[in-house]
Design a protein around this motif. Structure first.
Motif, PDB file in Angstrom:
ATOM      1  N   HIS A  47      -4.796  -4.112 -14.247  1.00  0.00           N
ATOM      2  CA  HIS A  47      -6.038  -3.751 -13.561  1.00  0.00           C
ATOM      3  C   HIS A  47      -5.746  -3.006 -12.251  1.00  0.00           C
ATOM      4  O   HIS A  47      -6.416  -2.014 -11.929  1.00  0.00           O
ATOM      5  CB  HIS A  47      -6.864  -5.010 -13.286  1.00  0.00           C
ATOM      6  N   THR A  48      -4.756  -3.451 -11.502  1.00  0.00           N
ATOM      7  CA  THR A  48      -4.398  -2.805 -10.237  1.00  0.00           C
ATOM      8  C   THR A  48      -3.880  -1.394 -10.476  1.00  0.00           C
ATOM      9  O   THR A  48      -4.253  -0.457  -9.762  1.00  0.00           O
ATOM     10  CB  THR A  48      -3.351  -3.644  -9.469  1.00  0.00           C
ATOM     11  N   VAL A  49      -3.040  -1.214 -11.481  1.00  0.00           N
ATOM     12  CA  VAL A  49      -2.524   0.118 -11.798  1.00  0.00           C
ATOM     13  C   VAL A  49      -3.672   1.032 -12.219  1.00  0.00           C
ATOM     14  O   VAL A  49      -3.749   2.182 -11.785  1.00  0.00           O
ATOM     15  CB  VAL A  49      -1.433   0.057 -12.894  1.00  0.00           C
ATOM     16  N   GLU A  50      -4.574   0.534 -13.032  1.00  0.00           N
ATOM     17  CA  GLU A  50      -5.728   1.335 -13.453  1.00  0.00           C
ATOM     18  C   GLU A  50      -6.572   1.738 -12.248  1.00  0.00           C
ATOM     19  O   GLU A  50      -7.058   2.876 -12.172  1.00  0.00           O
ATOM     20  CB  GLU A  50      -6.564   0.566 -14.470  1.00  0.00           C
ATOM     21  N   ALA A  51      -6.727   0.834 -11.289  1.00  0.00           N
ATOM     22  CA  ALA A  51      -7.482   1.151 -10.069  1.00  0.00           C
ATOM     23  C   ALA A  51      -6.753   2.227  -9.266  1.00  0.00           C
ATOM     24  O   ALA A  51      -7.389   3.171  -8.762  1.00  0.00           O
ATOM     25  CB  ALA A  51      -7.678  -0.105  -9.222  1.00  0.00           C
TER      26      ALA A  51
END
Length: 84
Positions: A47-51
């Motif tokens: 999720h953090t990488v996608e953000a």
């Protein structure tokens, strides 16, 4: 259909546009790492990488990973050799 303003407004200095982690994520994306592989390598959640990728797209005014990497190469933030 997306509209992206004039690309000349992007700075030649990545630190004025992208954070350190965003630049690190972009460089790994340039090496064809998947979001999950980037997350694993950096110890982040998917999720953090996608953000980070969404923020990169917005800041660089692009619509894809390929466009983001090409823009980074054109701006001199990374080289084709970095993406191998």
């Amino acid at each position: 259909k997306r509209f992206f303003p004039d690309q000349s407004s992007v700075s030649k200095e990545p630190e004025k546009i992208l954070g350190d982690r965003e630049l690190e994520v972009l460089r790994l994306a340039g090496k064809a790492y998947s979001n999950q592989a980037i997350a694993d390598k950096l110890g982040l959640s998917l999720h953090t990488v996608e953000a980070h990728m969404r923020h990169i797209f917005t800041k660089l005014k692009v619509g894809s990973r390929t466009e983001a990497v090409l823009k980074a190469i054109k701006q001199g933030w990374m080289t084709v050799e970095d993406s191998k």
